[in-house]
Design a protein around this motif. Structure first.
Motif, PDB file in Angstrom:
ATOM      1  N   THR E  90       0.834  -1.204   0.000  1.00  0.00           N
ATOM      2  CA  THR E  90       0.000   0.000   0.000  1.00  0.00           C
ATOM      3  C   THR E  90       0.870   1.255   0.000  1.00  0.00           C
ATOM      4  O   THR E  90       0.560   2.237  -0.702  1.00  0.00           O
ATOM      5  CB  THR E  90      -0.924   0.003   1.241  1.00  0.00           C
ATOM      6  N   GLU E  93       2.425   1.623  -3.434  1.00  0.00           N
ATOM      7  CA  GLU E  93       1.455   2.099  -4.416  1.00  0.00           C
ATOM      8  C   GLU E  93       1.098   3.562  -4.186  1.00  0.00           C
ATOM      9  O   GLU E  93       0.781   4.281  -5.129  1.00  0.00           O
ATOM     10  CB  GLU E  93       0.208   1.195  -4.392  1.00  0.00           C
ATOM     11  N   GLN E  94       1.164   4.003  -2.925  1.00  0.00           N
ATOM     12  CA  GLN E  94       0.920   5.420  -2.658  1.00  0.00           C
ATOM     13  C   GLN E  94       2.073   6.258  -3.222  1.00  0.00           C
ATOM     14  O   GLN E  94       1.848   7.328  -3.805  1.00  0.00           O
ATOM     15  CB  GLN E  94       0.750   5.649  -1.150  1.00  0.00           C
ATOM     16  N   GLU E  96       3.766   5.488  -5.772  1.00  0.00           N
ATOM     17  CA  GLU E  96       3.597   5.494  -7.232  1.00  0.00           C
ATOM     18  C   GLU E  96       2.641   6.593  -7.688  1.00  0.00           C
ATOM     19  O   GLU E  96       2.713   7.050  -8.830  1.00  0.00           O
ATOM     20  CB  GLU E  96       3.105   4.117  -7.706  1.00  0.00           C
ATOM     21  N   GLN E  97       1.730   7.004  -6.803  1.00  0.00           N
ATOM     22  CA  GLN E  97       0.863   8.142  -7.130  1.00  0.00           C
ATOM     23  C   GLN E  97       1.700   9.401  -7.361  1.00  0.00           C
ATOM     24  O   GLN E  97       1.271  10.313  -8.054  1.00  0.00           O
ATOM     25  CB  GLN E  97      -0.118   8.424  -5.977  1.00  0.00           C
ATOM     26  N   TYR E  98       2.884   9.446  -6.728  1.00  0.00           N
ATOM     27  CA  TYR E  98       3.785  10.593  -6.912  1.00  0.00           C
ATOM     28  C   TYR E  98       4.804  10.300  -8.011  1.00  0.00           C
ATOM     29  O   TYR E  98       5.818  10.969  -8.111  1.00  0.00           O
ATOM     30  CB  TYR E  98       4.528  10.885  -5.601  1.00  0.00           C
ATOM     31  N   GLU E  99       4.545   9.265  -8.801  1.00  0.00           N
ATOM     32  CA  GLU E  99       5.435   8.843  -9.890  1.00  0.00           C
ATOM     33  C   GLU E  99       6.838   8.490  -9.403  1.00  0.00           C
ATOM     34  O   GLU E  99       7.833   8.706 -10.084  1.00  0.00           O
ATOM     35  CB  GLU E  99       5.486   9.918 -10.984  1.00  0.00           C
ATOM     36  N   PHE E 159       0.194  12.115   3.219  1.00  0.00           N
ATOM     37  CA  PHE E 159       0.690  10.844   2.696  1.00  0.00           C
ATOM     38  C   PHE E 159       0.292   9.693   3.629  1.00  0.00           C
ATOM     39  O   PHE E 159      -0.264   8.679   3.200  1.00  0.00           O
ATOM     40  CB  PHE E 159       2.210  10.920   2.538  1.00  0.00           C
ATOM     41  N   ASN E 162      -3.433   8.904   3.619  1.00  0.00           N
ATOM     42  CA  ASN E 162      -3.843   8.129   2.446  1.00  0.00           C
ATOM     43  C   ASN E 162      -3.435   6.665   2.560  1.00  0.00           C
ATOM     44  O   ASN E 162      -4.181   5.772   2.156  1.00  0.00           O
ATOM     45  CB  ASN E 162      -3.233   8.738   1.177  1.00  0.00           C
ATOM     46  N   ASN E 166      -6.098   3.652   2.458  1.00  0.00           N
ATOM     47  CA  ASN E 166      -6.034   2.590   1.453  1.00  0.00           C
ATOM     48  C   ASN E 166      -5.845   1.213   2.085  1.00  0.00           C
ATOM     49  O   ASN E 166      -6.356   0.216   1.583  1.00  0.00           O
ATOM     50  CB  ASN E 166      -4.901   2.867   0.451  1.00  0.00           C
TER      51      ASN E 166
ATOM     52  N   LYS F 103      -1.869  -0.335 -12.284  1.00  0.00           N
ATOM     53  CA  LYS F 103      -2.630   0.052 -11.099  1.00  0.00           C
ATOM     54  C   LYS F 103      -3.391  -1.170 -10.601  1.00  0.00           C
ATOM     55  O   LYS F 103      -4.035  -1.879 -11.351  1.00  0.00           O
ATOM     56  CB  LYS F 103      -3.607   1.184 -11.440  1.00  0.00           C
ATOM     57  N   ARG F 113      -6.239   2.326 -17.549  1.00  0.00           N
ATOM     58  CA  ARG F 113      -7.673   2.075 -17.347  1.00  0.00           C
ATOM     59  C   ARG F 113      -8.216   0.862 -18.106  1.00  0.00           C
ATOM     60  O   ARG F 113      -9.427   0.612 -18.108  1.00  0.00           O
ATOM     61  CB  ARG F 113      -8.510   3.303 -17.719  1.00  0.00           C
TER      62      ARG F 113
END
Lengths: 188, 188, 188, 188, 188, 188
Positions: E90, E93-94, E96-99, E159, E162, E166, F103, F113
């Motif tokens: 988790t 993956e969080q 990864e939201q920030y690339e 951060f 979230n 999640n 994702k 997606r």
């Protein structure tokens, strides 16, 4: 702790007896129980529980066996296999009372390289079940086998009764052991 | 499946070895494991795990024992006791290879009414632990005892190694049995 | 199924009795058991098991209580709490035999808004433990309380013995229920 | 914690409702849930789950019952039976709100020696299931029975809703109790 | 399903926080919960839980970490480790939201071969506990490390919130999955 | 720890492969195992395991998928779902080796997606079973989908082999983690 009965009538074992509540429905023993009976044994492939035997198409046949069916109302198959092993050991130790040397390999018993036993343990939604068959006579069996008759066990019922008595004691001792030991503290 | 080691050095067993991760910390075996070693055994009452013995003030002493410590990373004490029984049976069967007649009563082994063994199984927060001690010499033991030396087992290390090998095979067979049986459908 | 005893001597309950094997060490009952005894109850914060009470600094005091200590050799705390609830219900139902109307809220019993009971269930490495205390006298208790004496229960021992008898029957019925029901097949 | 619903439509209960996911498939409640509904109850021997009743050929009939079906997604049958007992106790305690004196014996409720209820708990591969039926009317029932109507419970839906609400609270309290108690250290 | 909180105050993590009910006692969250907080991290060898690290004398130090403590009131350590892995995933993956490209190896996270995290999962008598620390700053850490600051995560609280959100969703989905699948019938 | 095989022949997956011992009967792998194979996937509603999909009449179709079937001989469905999640994560992380951003939402994988995967985990009386299908080609799929081919994964066998290798390592690490951590003592 468990209920046991040595049946007087002969029953042909074809695998359909290895069923939840077969003992309760037929003999009225409610709860964990072992039933012993004598009878011909013939299990066709579609009733075989051991899939390795099914793959190798090794059906089971014996003209006359002493059979034990045990049912424990707990669905943990691993525990059931430990119990099956201990029941097998109990049989081996009972044979030793008659000064018969028995070799155990997993859930198989051998006397002079002749196979004395068949066995399986499995589970259902409500219980685990064990079958053990010991050859009494060996004519027509597919492998080299040994039989209780030729080993000099003449009173099969007494033999079976002692096995069940000792298995019951074994389980009681295990239960007592569980209740009388201190746990171990964490390392410092 | 399990890791095993026969230690070269002697270790005095005083009960403090029956501890989570004692095997890993001292010998580096990570996971389910059995360690065998030779040594004097003296367990005082405050370290005794069996409370029946504590009540009866029966401490443990032997001048020289073959010791087994087994650790399984599972906290089910009942299962641990079944495993202890099977390890005891494995020892009995190994002695039978030497044509020594052994009587087992629960987790005790006897030869000619002399007590050969001490044993206990218990649990901690992270694992279950088994100790088995087999007398090698018997001088000064509190009861009538039997010892491996007088029974003619001269190569103690080889004996211990075979026991651990067979215990490992036993557990592997149990695991295979669990994976190869069909479940049983509900009664009609 | 479980062993029970009503102690003749009074024991002051201070929380140290809620310990694995306290019953076996002191009264020799090996295995799942319930012990009842009468005594003053004073549990200081450092011995309190319920952390909500610890947070709110609610220590426990009663000049005289009927106490039950139950130990089950199984480490499932959730199951232990279900058993505690059923033991509480058994007490409530025993009081109903005396035509006393009791209200139960979780593991608390009330008579006319007076609190009759204290209770807790917890676990150790080897077992789960339950304590239930029922006020006999209520002088000096910190809350509005009810007591067995004022409710007309004169023979406390007989009352306690019946509770333990009924709890034992309850557990036996549960065990029988587990063994006599068919499992349910999967939906078509 | 659990989802509950009081159905508006009547449903005849014939045993086929005691099935995994019956609640989800028909009413969309996903997860642990209790559904209550009113309807005639007729369970023939081939659908009966209690094998003691099957042996004694005691089928179930009631012209109109308040039925509860509970499903818990956990396969521990022993735990399910404890839950069934607590749900039964919840019903008894709800009746006590109406000043009705109820006697409970295991999973049976009696009012003035008239049997008010039928019940069973069982397991499938994915869940455990409980059925409880309370007679509303009693005409044509095979035994001496009691019914909610004659006991003065006119608003059956409100009664059922309160039972489910209290059962939910009971389970929440049990869960909280599990999370707020200190474990007990090993004896010294 | 679980309760979560992002603490405003900084707390130095020294290992003593990884304790049953630490969350409840300090922050009042009763039941399964995750708490996040920022603080220096220094765990000396005697407080280290991972015995491989203890053996290799690898103590833990970081000048500033985002810490998560999770407690689940279930004592299955294997399950706790699966949960720890999913909480780690988790976090990955969080990020990864920030690339940010993150590599996971078991319970370790790496960014450009710099170690971002420390973690351990363990069990007590009443619960299992997880600690995860993510470097915010990295000055003085014993290995090549990565830190959230240099990765551009400026709002650490957001951060962390979230991540906990999640993780909660993940556990809810797992619970739903458990309740919505048909079991599989036995092979024919 | 687990046995794995990448099948050479194509197999059409229609749901009947999700069966206890399907792997052992067909490919001889005894024990916990994962099998990967390529084939068309079409699961009709009566074979669908996810009842939410059944309710919404969402059958499964893909012209060509990489399929994984995993069987673990343990009947804990919750644990099986954690394993399914980790197997999914392993696939995601393998795709990241190809610099493909994926994702994950529960047990679903998405690329831009487009839905890449289908998956389910369920239980039988003897084991738990996981199916994961990854689109290779996407023509004719009912939703917006992504496929391995268009993502540039040309060597499907190598990809699958790496996934199984990493899943095996993941499980080994989890097992090691379980064996190397100290338990946590009770709070003071």
């Amino acid at each position: 702790m468990i209920k046991t009965i040595m049946l007087k009538e002969q029953i042909k074992y074809d695998g359909s007896q290895l069923q939840p509540h077969w003992i309760y429905r037929n003999f009225g023993l409610l709860g964990d129980a072992v039933v012993a009976f004598i009878g011909e044994v013939q299990v066709n492939l579609d009733k075989m529980v051991d899939l390795t035997d099914v793959k190798e198409k090794e059906h089971i046949y014996s003209p006359l066996m002493l059979n034990f069916i045990a049912e424990h109302f707990n669905t943990d198959l691993e525990l059931a296999i430990y119990r099956q092993r201990l029941l097998m050991v109990t049989i081996k130790e009972q044979l030793e009372q008659y000064e018969i040397a028995v070799k155990r390999v997993g859930d198989d018993l051998y006397v002079d390289r002749g196979k004395l036993s068949v066995s399986v343990a499995t589970s259902s939604v409500v219980s685990t079940l064990i079958h053990i068959g010991l050859n009494i006579e060996t004519e027509g069996t597919p492998l080299k086998t040994a039989g209780l008759r030729e080993l000099g066990i003449s009173d099969i019922s007494a033999f079976a009764t002692n096995v069940m008595l000792n298995y019951n004691r074994e389980l009681e001792r295990i239960n007592e052991a569980r209740c009388k030991v201190r746990g171990i503290p964490l390392e410092g």
